[in-house]
Design a protein around this motif. Structure first.
Motif, short mmCIF file in Angstrom:
data_model
loop_
_atom_site.label_atom_id
_atom_site.label_comp_id
_atom_site.label_asym_id
_atom_site.label_seq_id
_atom_site.Cartn_x
_atom_site.Cartn_y
_atom_site.Cartn_z
N MET A 195 8.44 -13.37 17.03
CA MET A 195 8.24 -14.19 15.55
C MET A 195 7.47 -12.88 15.11
N ILE A 196 8.40 -13.01 13.06
CA ILE A 196 7.47 -11.67 12.39
C ILE A 196 6.17 -12.21 11.61
N PRO A 197 5.77 -12.21 11.48
CA PRO A 197 4.56 -12.37 11.22
C PRO A 197 4.83 -12.51 9.35
N SER A 198 4.09 -13.18 8.97
CA SER A 198 4.35 -13.85 7.35
C SER A 198 2.89 -13.35 6.87
N PHE A 199 3.20 -12.10 5.68
CA PHE A 199 1.95 -11.91 5.07
C PHE A 199 2.22 -10.97 4.07
N THR A 200 1.37 -11.55 2.33
CA THR A 200 1.71 -10.22 1.55
C THR A 200 0.53 -8.86 1.38
N ILE A 201 0.88 -8.44 0.51
CA ILE A 201 0.46 -7.53 0.57
C ILE A 201 0.13 -7.50 -1.32
N ASP A 202 -1.05 -7.34 -1.45
CA ASP A 202 -1.74 -7.29 -2.90
C ASP A 202 -1.24 -6.19 -3.46
N GLU A 203 -0.93 -6.52 -5.30
CA GLU A 203 -0.40 -5.35 -6.10
C GLU A 203 -0.95 -3.95 -6.31
N LYS A 204 -2.08 -4.03 -5.74
CA LYS A 204 -3.58 -2.97 -6.36
C LYS A 204 -2.84 -2.10 -4.65
N VAL A 205 -3.23 -3.37 -3.52
CA VAL A 205 -3.20 -1.90 -2.52
C VAL A 205 -1.48 -1.15 -2.89
N ARG A 206 -0.37 -1.76 -3.07
CA ARG A 206 0.68 -1.54 -3.19
C ARG A 206 0.93 -0.12 -4.62
N VAL A 207 0.18 -0.31 -5.29
CA VAL A 207 -0.53 0.82 -6.35
C VAL A 207 -0.57 1.84 -5.45
N TYR A 208 -1.71 1.67 -5.23
CA TYR A 208 -3.29 2.35 -4.55
C TYR A 208 -1.60 3.54 -3.56
N ILE A 209 -1.82 2.74 -2.51
CA ILE A 209 -0.13 3.21 -1.62
C ILE A 209 0.68 4.14 -1.85
N ARG A 210 1.03 4.33 -2.92
CA ARG A 210 2.50 4.60 -3.93
C ARG A 210 1.21 6.26 -4.80
N LYS A 211 0.39 5.89 -5.23
CA LYS A 211 0.15 6.61 -6.04
C LYS A 211 -1.15 8.42 -5.14
N SER A 212 -1.03 7.30 -3.89
CA SER A 212 -1.33 8.67 -2.92
C SER A 212 -0.46 9.21 -2.13
N GLY A 213 -0.04 9.29 -2.19
CA GLY A 213 1.21 9.73 -2.09
C GLY A 213 0.96 9.69 -0.13
N GLN A 214 0.29 8.91 0.53
CA GLN A 214 0.29 9.22 1.86
C GLN A 214 0.94 7.87 2.33
N ASP A 215 0.81 7.79 3.81
CA ASP A 215 1.26 6.60 4.73
C ASP A 215 -0.35 6.16 5.00
N PHE A 216 -0.49 4.84 6.02
CA PHE A 216 -1.60 4.13 6.20
C PHE A 216 -1.45 3.07 6.60
N ARG A 217 -2.07 2.93 8.33
CA ARG A 217 -2.01 2.35 9.27
C ARG A 217 -3.64 1.44 8.85
N LEU A 218 -2.69 -0.17 8.78
CA LEU A 218 -3.93 -1.18 9.07
C LEU A 218 -4.42 -1.89 9.97
N SER A 219 -5.56 -0.88 10.04
CA SER A 219 -6.46 -1.56 11.27
C SER A 219 -7.21 -2.36 11.67
N THR A 220 -7.03 -1.88 13.67
CA THR A 220 -8.78 -3.33 13.60
C THR A 220 -9.56 -2.48 13.35
N SER A 221 -11.09 -2.54 12.84
CA SER A 221 -12.75 -1.29 13.25
C SER A 221 -13.41 -2.90 13.41
N SER A 222 -14.92 -2.61 13.97
CA SER A 222 -16.01 -3.50 13.74
C SER A 222 -16.29 -4.06 12.84
N GLU A 223 -15.34 -3.38 11.84
CA GLU A 223 -16.11 -4.05 10.62
C GLU A 223 -14.92 -4.95 10.00
N GLY A 224 -13.87 -4.89 10.51
CA GLY A 224 -12.97 -6.38 9.75
C GLY A 224 -11.86 -5.11 10.27
#
Length: 85
Positions: free
Chosen positions: A1-30
């Motif tokens: 099963m493929i998880p279903s979620f959306t990505i906030d447009e502000k996050v998309r813009v941030y990633i595109r403008k940064s020119g970097q790859d990112f990873r959504l990870s688990t941390s002690s802060e969430g």
């Protein structure tokens, strides 16, 4: 099963403008969006193309999130690098 979620447009813009790859990870802060270099992707991550960048989503996180939100970016931006990953 493929998880279903959306990505906030502000996050998309941030990633595109940064020119970097990112990873959504688990941390002690969430769930937090780290640039690669702080964390490395894992072979089991879900890969999402955003512009010419990749957003890697931890398979563990993907089970529980409904939306990749700006607060996940803020957790990294407001940190002093003291996250436990």
């Amino acid at each position: 099963m493929i998880p279903s979620f959306t990505i906030d447009e502000k996050v998309r813009v941030y990633i595109r403008k940064s020119g970097q790859d990112f990873r959504l990870s688990t941390s002690s802060e969430g769930p937090v969006l780290f640039p690669l270099g702080i964390v490395s992707p894992k072979p089991s991550d879900i890969k999402i193309l955003i512009g010419s960048n990749v957003l890697y989503i931890s398979k563990l996180q993907a089970k529980y999130i409904k939306k990749v939100e700006w607060t996940m970016v803020e957790r990294f931006l407001n940190s002093s690098g003291e996250f436990e990953i």
